[in-house]
Design a protein around this motif. Structure first.
Motif, short mmCIF file in Angstrom:
data_model
loop_
_atom_site.label_atom_id
_atom_site.label_comp_id
_atom_site.label_asym_id
_atom_site.label_seq_id
_atom_site.Cartn_x
_atom_site.Cartn_y
_atom_site.Cartn_z
N GLN A 276 -0.92 -1.07 -2.94
CA GLN A 276 -0.95 -2.53 -2.94
C GLN A 276 0.44 -3.13 -2.72
O GLN A 276 0.56 -4.30 -2.35
CB GLN A 276 -1.51 -3.04 -4.27
CG GLN A 276 -2.83 -2.44 -4.68
CD GLN A 276 -3.92 -2.65 -3.66
OE1 GLN A 276 -4.01 -3.71 -3.05
NE2 GLN A 276 -4.75 -1.63 -3.46
N PHE A 277 1.48 -2.34 -2.96
CA PHE A 277 2.84 -2.85 -2.86
C PHE A 277 3.63 -2.20 -1.72
O PHE A 277 4.85 -2.19 -1.74
CB PHE A 277 3.56 -2.63 -4.20
CG PHE A 277 2.96 -3.42 -5.32
CD1 PHE A 277 3.38 -4.72 -5.57
CD2 PHE A 277 1.96 -2.88 -6.11
CE1 PHE A 277 2.81 -5.46 -6.61
CE2 PHE A 277 1.39 -3.61 -7.14
CZ PHE A 277 1.80 -4.90 -7.38
N ALA B 264 7.30 -8.07 -8.07
CA ALA B 264 5.98 -8.11 -8.69
C ALA B 264 5.59 -6.74 -9.22
O ALA B 264 5.03 -6.62 -10.32
CB ALA B 264 4.94 -8.59 -7.68
N PHE B 265 5.92 -5.70 -8.46
CA PHE B 265 5.58 -4.35 -8.90
C PHE B 265 6.33 -3.99 -10.17
O PHE B 265 5.78 -3.31 -11.06
CB PHE B 265 5.91 -3.33 -7.80
CG PHE B 265 5.63 -1.91 -8.21
CD1 PHE B 265 4.32 -1.43 -8.24
CD2 PHE B 265 6.66 -1.06 -8.60
CE1 PHE B 265 4.06 -0.13 -8.63
CE2 PHE B 265 6.40 0.24 -8.98
CZ PHE B 265 5.09 0.71 -9.00
N ARG C 180 8.47 4.13 0.79
CA ARG C 180 8.11 3.05 -0.13
C ARG C 180 7.37 3.61 -1.36
O ARG C 180 7.63 3.20 -2.49
CB ARG C 180 7.23 2.03 0.59
CG ARG C 180 6.83 0.82 -0.26
CD ARG C 180 8.00 -0.10 -0.49
NE ARG C 180 7.58 -1.35 -1.10
CZ ARG C 180 8.33 -2.44 -1.14
NH1 ARG C 180 9.55 -2.43 -0.62
NH2 ARG C 180 7.88 -3.55 -1.71
N ASP D 138 12.77 -7.56 -2.60
CA ASP D 138 11.69 -8.37 -2.03
C ASP D 138 10.68 -8.76 -3.10
O ASP D 138 10.64 -8.21 -4.20
CB ASP D 138 11.00 -7.63 -0.88
CG ASP D 138 10.40 -6.31 -1.33
OD1 ASP D 138 9.40 -6.35 -2.06
OD2 ASP D 138 10.93 -5.24 -0.94
N ALA D 139 9.85 -9.75 -2.76
CA ALA D 139 8.91 -10.30 -3.72
C ALA D 139 7.90 -9.26 -4.21
O ALA D 139 7.54 -9.23 -5.39
CB ALA D 139 8.18 -11.49 -3.10
N GLN D 140 7.45 -8.39 -3.29
CA GLN D 140 6.48 -7.37 -3.68
C GLN D 140 7.08 -6.39 -4.68
O GLN D 140 6.42 -5.97 -5.63
CB GLN D 140 5.97 -6.62 -2.45
CG GLN D 140 4.88 -7.35 -1.69
CD GLN D 140 4.19 -6.43 -0.69
OE1 GLN D 140 4.81 -5.53 -0.13
NE2 GLN D 140 2.91 -6.66 -0.47
N LEU D 141 8.33 -6.04 -4.46
CA LEU D 141 8.99 -5.10 -5.38
C LEU D 141 9.19 -5.73 -6.75
O LEU D 141 9.03 -5.07 -7.78
CB LEU D 141 10.33 -4.65 -4.79
CG LEU D 141 10.91 -3.34 -5.32
CD1 LEU D 141 9.93 -2.20 -5.12
CD2 LEU D 141 12.23 -3.03 -4.62
N PRO E 135 4.40 -2.87 1.99
CA PRO E 135 4.26 -3.93 2.99
C PRO E 135 3.64 -3.43 4.28
O PRO E 135 3.82 -2.26 4.66
CB PRO E 135 5.70 -4.39 3.22
CG PRO E 135 6.45 -3.94 2.01
CD PRO E 135 5.79 -2.67 1.58
#
Length: 217
Positions: free
Chosen positions: A145-146, A7-8, A156, A2-5, A148
């Motif tokens: 922050q990461f 970015a992290f 997570r 996913d996008a958050q992962l 969801p």
């Protein structure tokens, strides 16, 4: 992924690669020998495991919430970094033509000396990271922050923390191996002495800043 992962991953990679006390200690010990550098790198990753466990267990929140406890850890961390810096400066001045790192490399030919040097390097890497007072704050401020919205926080958080440790296991041994690869040039007496003196100065300044900042606040 996913996008958050994704970015992290980028944020965590930059966080791990930023030069600091961990990086300096790994480079300094890698000048002594490949095994010492890699052992230091593994020690750094072990220190990250401590912070990961604290963050997941919620103990890091307690550490940050109790000012006296946080100040104590910060003071210990600064004092240890300061000790490493002064030790490096003394080693660099030990002989006019040979640095402490070069001496260590020469003195680790025997099996017993090599084993002791590796254990010492592993301990230095571990303590340098485990006593880093910024790590609990970083984990507490960054990891949430990461996560969801609506996702189970524990799995997570474990995944994100594992990514940080994995990146450290890749980055710091790579640094140690690169230093060892360039060892013929880096271990020249003048070069090694300059690097050890520079790393000692950096660690001394960093440790002094941490200790002074803790005492003044």
């Amino acid at each position: 992924m996913d996008a958050q992962l994704t970015a992290f991953l980028g944020v965590a990679a930059v966080m791990v690669a930023l030069p600091g006390a961990d990086f300096t200690v790994v480079v300094r010990n890698a000048l002594a020998s490949r095994s010492a550098g890699v052992a230091t790198a593994l020690g750094v990753a072990g220190g990250l495991l401590v912070h990961t466990a604290l963050a997941v267990a919620g103990l890091a929140a307690v550490l940050v919430a109790v000012p006296v406890l946080f100040r104590t850890v910060r003071l210990l961390g600064g004092a240890y970094v300061l000790y490493l810096g002064i030790s490096a400066l003394r080693a660099a001045r030990r002989r006019p033509g040979q640095s402490g790192a070069a001496e260590a490399a020469a003195g680790q030919d025997g099996g017993a000396h090599a084993t002791n040097g590796t254990r010492r390097a592993l301990r230095q890497g571990f303590l340098t990271n485990a006593l880093n007072p910024k790590a609990p704050v970083l984990f507490l401020s960054l990891l949430p922050q990461f996560v969801p919205a609506g996702a189970a926080p524990l799995p997570r958080t474990l995944l994100l923390a594992a990514i940080v440790v994995l990146l450290a296991l890749i980055w710091f041994p790579a640094v140690a191996l690169l230093v060892d690869r360039l060892g013929r040039w880096l271990r020249r007496p003048r070069t090694a002495r300059a690097i050890e003196g520079g790393s000692g100065a950096a660690l001394t300044v960093l440790g002094a800043v941490l200790v002074t900042g803790t005492l003044l606040h």
